[in-house]
Scaffold this motif. Sequence first.
Motif, PDB file in Angstrom:
ATOM      1  N   ALA A  66       0.796  -1.045   0.177  1.00 56.83           N
ATOM      2  CA  ALA A  66      -0.110   0.174   0.131  1.00 56.83           C
ATOM      3  C   ALA A  66       0.798   1.382   0.037  1.00 56.83           C
ATOM      4  CB  ALA A  66      -0.857  -0.004   1.350  1.00 56.83           C
ATOM      5  N   LEU A  67       0.208   2.106  -0.773  1.00 52.97           N
ATOM      6  CA  LEU A  67       1.068   3.654  -0.615  1.00 52.97           C
ATOM      7  C   LEU A  67       0.153   4.561   0.478  1.00 52.97           C
ATOM      8  CD1 LEU A  67       2.199   4.236  -4.300  1.00 52.97           C
ATOM      9  CD2 LEU A  67       3.488   3.750  -2.226  1.00 52.97           C
ATOM     10  N   VAL A  68       0.791   5.086   1.033  1.00 54.40           N
ATOM     11  CA  VAL A  68      -0.210   6.014   2.079  1.00 54.40           C
ATOM     12  C   VAL A  68       0.563   7.247   1.966  1.00 54.40           C
ATOM     13  CG1 VAL A  68      -0.658   6.411   4.423  1.00 54.40           C
ATOM     14  CG2 VAL A  68      -0.510   3.975   3.716  1.00 54.40           C
ATOM     15  N   LEU A  69      -0.287   8.413   1.665  1.00 54.46           N
ATOM     16  CA  LEU A  69       0.210   9.797   1.498  1.00 54.46           C
ATOM     17  C   LEU A  69      -0.311  10.460   2.614  1.00 54.46           C
ATOM     18  CD1 LEU A  69      -0.583  10.235  -2.108  1.00 54.46           C
ATOM     19  CD2 LEU A  69       1.685   9.899  -1.344  1.00 54.46           C
ATOM     20  N   VAL A  70       0.771  10.903   3.547  1.00 55.84           N
ATOM     21  CA  VAL A  70       0.316  11.534   4.623  1.00 55.84           C
ATOM     22  C   VAL A  70       0.220  13.120   4.749  1.00 55.84           C
ATOM     23  CG1 VAL A  70       0.999  11.671   7.316  1.00 55.84           C
ATOM     24  CG2 VAL A  70       1.281   9.545   6.113  1.00 55.84           C
ATOM     25  N   SER A  98       7.568  17.370  -1.679  1.00 57.84           N
ATOM     26  CA  SER A  98       7.037  18.612  -1.729  1.00 57.84           C
ATOM     27  C   SER A  98       5.655  18.549  -2.551  1.00 57.84           C
ATOM     28  CB  SER A  98       8.325  19.292  -2.886  1.00 57.84           C
ATOM     29  OG  SER A  98       8.023  18.749  -4.089  1.00 57.84           O
ATOM     30  N   GLY A  99       5.078  19.768  -2.510  1.00 54.42           N
ATOM     31  CA  GLY A  99       3.785  19.542  -3.198  1.00 54.42           C
ATOM     32  C   GLY A  99       2.571  19.520  -1.928  1.00 54.42           C
ATOM     33  N   ASP A 100       1.548  18.816  -2.530  1.00 55.16           N
ATOM     34  CA  ASP A 100       0.153  18.780  -1.596  1.00 55.16           C
ATOM     35  C   ASP A 100       0.355  17.806  -0.335  1.00 55.16           C
ATOM     36  OD1 ASP A 100      -1.147  20.472  -3.269  1.00 55.16           O
ATOM     37  OD2 ASP A 100      -2.115  19.029  -4.419  1.00 55.16           O
ATOM     38  N   PHE A 101       1.139  16.665  -0.590  1.00 53.51           N
ATOM     39  CA  PHE A 101       1.322  15.679   0.432  1.00 53.51           C
ATOM     40  C   PHE A 101       2.660  16.027   1.231  1.00 53.51           C
ATOM     41  CE2 PHE A 101      -1.423  13.780  -2.703  1.00 53.51           C
ATOM     42  CZ  PHE A 101      -2.464  13.452  -2.154  1.00 53.51           C
ATOM     43  N   ASP A 102       2.857  15.699   2.561  1.00 57.11           N
ATOM     44  CA  ASP A 102       4.110  15.886   3.166  1.00 57.11           C
ATOM     45  C   ASP A 102       4.908  14.594   2.958  1.00 57.11           C
ATOM     46  OD1 ASP A 102       3.061  18.359   4.139  1.00 57.11           O
ATOM     47  OD2 ASP A 102       1.887  17.446   5.542  1.00 57.11           O
ATOM     48  N   ILE A 103       4.326  13.347   3.179  1.00 53.97           N
ATOM     49  CA  ILE A 103       5.195  12.477   3.197  1.00 53.97           C
ATOM     50  C   ILE A 103       4.424  11.144   2.518  1.00 53.97           C
ATOM     51  CG2 ILE A 103       6.033  10.458   4.903  1.00 53.97           C
ATOM     52  CD1 ILE A 103       5.672  12.437   7.087  1.00 53.97           C
ATOM     53  N   MET A 104       5.269  10.273   1.860  1.00 54.51           N
ATOM     54  CA  MET A 104       4.792   9.246   1.207  1.00 54.51           C
ATOM     55  C   MET A 104       5.298   8.093   1.781  1.00 54.51           C
ATOM     56  SD  MET A 104       5.468   6.305  -1.243  1.00 54.51           S
ATOM     57  CE  MET A 104       7.158   6.841  -1.713  1.00 54.51           C
ATOM     58  N   VAL A 105       4.438   6.979   2.235  1.00 55.36           N
ATOM     59  CA  VAL A 105       4.929   5.670   2.806  1.00 55.36           C
ATOM     60  C   VAL A 105       4.571   4.559   1.923  1.00 55.36           C
ATOM     61  CG1 VAL A 105       4.723   4.381   5.035  1.00 55.36           C
ATOM     62  CG2 VAL A 105       4.783   6.929   5.099  1.00 55.36           C
ATOM     63  N   ARG A 106       5.415   3.662   1.879  1.00 49.59           N
ATOM     64  CA  ARG A 106       5.170   2.505   1.330  1.00 49.59           C
ATOM     65  C   ARG A 106       5.280   1.348   2.146  1.00 49.59           C
ATOM     66  NH1 ARG A 106       4.992  -0.406  -3.659  1.00 49.59           N
ATOM     67  NH2 ARG A 106       5.680  -2.552  -3.581  1.00 49.59           N
ATOM     68  N   GLU A 120      -4.530   2.378  10.798  1.00 49.23           N
ATOM     69  CA  GLU A 120      -4.904   2.859  12.114  1.00 49.23           C
ATOM     70  C   GLU A 120      -4.015   3.596  13.105  1.00 49.23           C
ATOM     71  OE1 GLU A 120      -7.234  -0.148  13.802  1.00 49.23           O
ATOM     72  OE2 GLU A 120      -8.894  -0.082  12.029  1.00 49.23           O
ATOM     73  N   GLU A 121      -2.686   3.037  12.973  1.00 51.11           N
ATOM     74  CA  GLU A 121      -1.862   3.630  14.004  1.00 51.11           C
ATOM     75  C   GLU A 121      -1.359   4.698  13.499  1.00 51.11           C
ATOM     76  OE1 GLU A 121       2.656   2.245  15.184  1.00 51.11           O
ATOM     77  OE2 GLU A 121       1.522   0.661  14.527  1.00 51.11           O
ATOM     78  N   VAL A 122      -0.922   4.999  12.274  1.00 45.18           N
ATOM     79  CA  VAL A 122      -0.463   6.234  11.622  1.00 45.18           C
ATOM     80  C   VAL A 122      -1.473   7.201  11.956  1.00 45.18           C
ATOM     81  CG1 VAL A 122      -0.011   7.198   9.416  1.00 45.18           C
ATOM     82  CG2 VAL A 122       1.027   5.119   9.913  1.00 45.18           C
ATOM     83  N   ALA A 123      -2.885   6.858  11.506  1.00 49.50           N
ATOM     84  CA  ALA A 123      -4.051   7.891  11.602  1.00 49.50           C
ATOM     85  C   ALA A 123      -4.034   8.584  12.900  1.00 49.50           C
ATOM     86  CB  ALA A 123      -5.342   7.223  11.353  1.00 49.50           C
ATOM     87  N   GLN A 124      -3.726   7.715  13.984  1.00 52.30           N
ATOM     88  CA  GLN A 124      -3.857   8.219  15.423  1.00 52.30           C
ATOM     89  C   GLN A 124      -2.495   8.792  15.809  1.00 52.30           C
ATOM     90  OE1 GLN A 124      -5.248   4.869  17.689  1.00 52.30           O
ATOM     91  NE2 GLN A 124      -6.865   4.654  16.539  1.00 52.30           N
ATOM     92  N   MET A 125      -1.447   8.950  15.048  1.00 42.90           N
ATOM     93  CA  MET A 125      -0.490   9.675  15.467  1.00 42.90           C
ATOM     94  C   MET A 125      -0.512  11.026  15.750  1.00 42.90           C
ATOM     95  SD  MET A 125       2.546   7.921  13.135  1.00 42.90           S
ATOM     96  CE  MET A 125       3.027   6.315  13.114  1.00 42.90           C
ATOM     97  N   PRO A 126      -0.181  11.562  16.881  1.00 40.94           N
ATOM     98  CA  PRO A 126      -0.107  13.150  17.108  1.00 40.94           C
ATOM     99  C   PRO A 126       0.724  13.887  15.784  1.00 40.94           C
ATOM    100  CG  PRO A 126       0.364  12.099  18.805  1.00 40.94           C
ATOM    101  CD  PRO A 126       0.546  11.143  17.993  1.00 40.94           C
ATOM    102  N   GLY A 127       0.125  14.693  15.100  1.00 39.46           N
ATOM    103  CA  GLY A 127       0.545  15.311  14.114  1.00 39.46           C
ATOM    104  C   GLY A 127       0.150  15.047  12.713  1.00 39.46           C
ATOM    105  N   MET A 131      -4.933  11.117   5.575  1.00 37.20           N
ATOM    106  CA  MET A 131      -4.073  10.360   4.934  1.00 37.20           C
ATOM    107  C   MET A 131      -4.772  10.044   3.611  1.00 37.20           C
ATOM    108  SD  MET A 131      -2.356   7.936   7.623  1.00 37.20           S
ATOM    109  CE  MET A 131      -3.773   6.804   7.855  1.00 37.20           C
ATOM    110  N   VAL A 132      -4.219   9.621   2.460  1.00 35.15           N
ATOM    111  CA  VAL A 132      -4.803   9.008   1.356  1.00 35.15           C
ATOM    112  C   VAL A 132      -4.041   7.712   1.149  1.00 35.15           C
ATOM    113  CG1 VAL A 132      -5.157   9.267  -1.030  1.00 35.15           C
ATOM    114  CG2 VAL A 132      -5.499  11.401   0.344  1.00 35.15           C
ATOM    115  N   THR A 133      -4.749   6.725   0.965  1.00 29.86           N
ATOM    116  CA  THR A 133      -4.285   5.292   0.850  1.00 29.86           C
ATOM    117  C   THR A 133      -4.648   4.573  -0.453  1.00 29.86           C
ATOM    118  OG1 THR A 133      -4.265   5.140   3.439  1.00 29.86           O
ATOM    119  CG2 THR A 133      -3.950   3.196   1.939  1.00 29.86           C
TER     120      THR A 133
END
Length: 152
Positions: A66-70, A98-106, A120-127, A131-133
Amino acid sequence: MDTIDEKIIAELTRNARISHAELASRVLLSRNAVRQRVERLERQGHIAGYTVVRPTRDAADDLVCALVLVYRQDRMRGGDVLAALTRIPEVTICEVLSGDFDIMVRLEARSLDRIQDIWEEVAQMPGVRDMVTALALSRVVNRPRGRRRIAG
């Protein structure tokens, strides 16, 4: 780490299920001495874990990707999110964009349930603001790491 430790690691690499008694006979130590060395190697991080290998299939075929854009709440002070992502073993790539998303996670995990747990763990992180997955349906190109040729 000495030569006996290296022999122990070599034997465990060949067969992680070898008994301490058998390992001791191969490295010419007592069973108790081998057990103590294995425990020390684990504490020092030379042995980080034991795993199951299924030889009948390519391990990459079993992974759910999965790709998660944070989106972070604060791009400049979002280091806690990055630090937390580095501690998740299924994170294979984490890049600041750079651009609209801050972090890309694979993510590469053994099951869709594990992907959901991580999501769910990432979604609950402070900060983390949003996300778009996207789940990978198939792999078209999988170039090995190393030197890549860039056209241009």
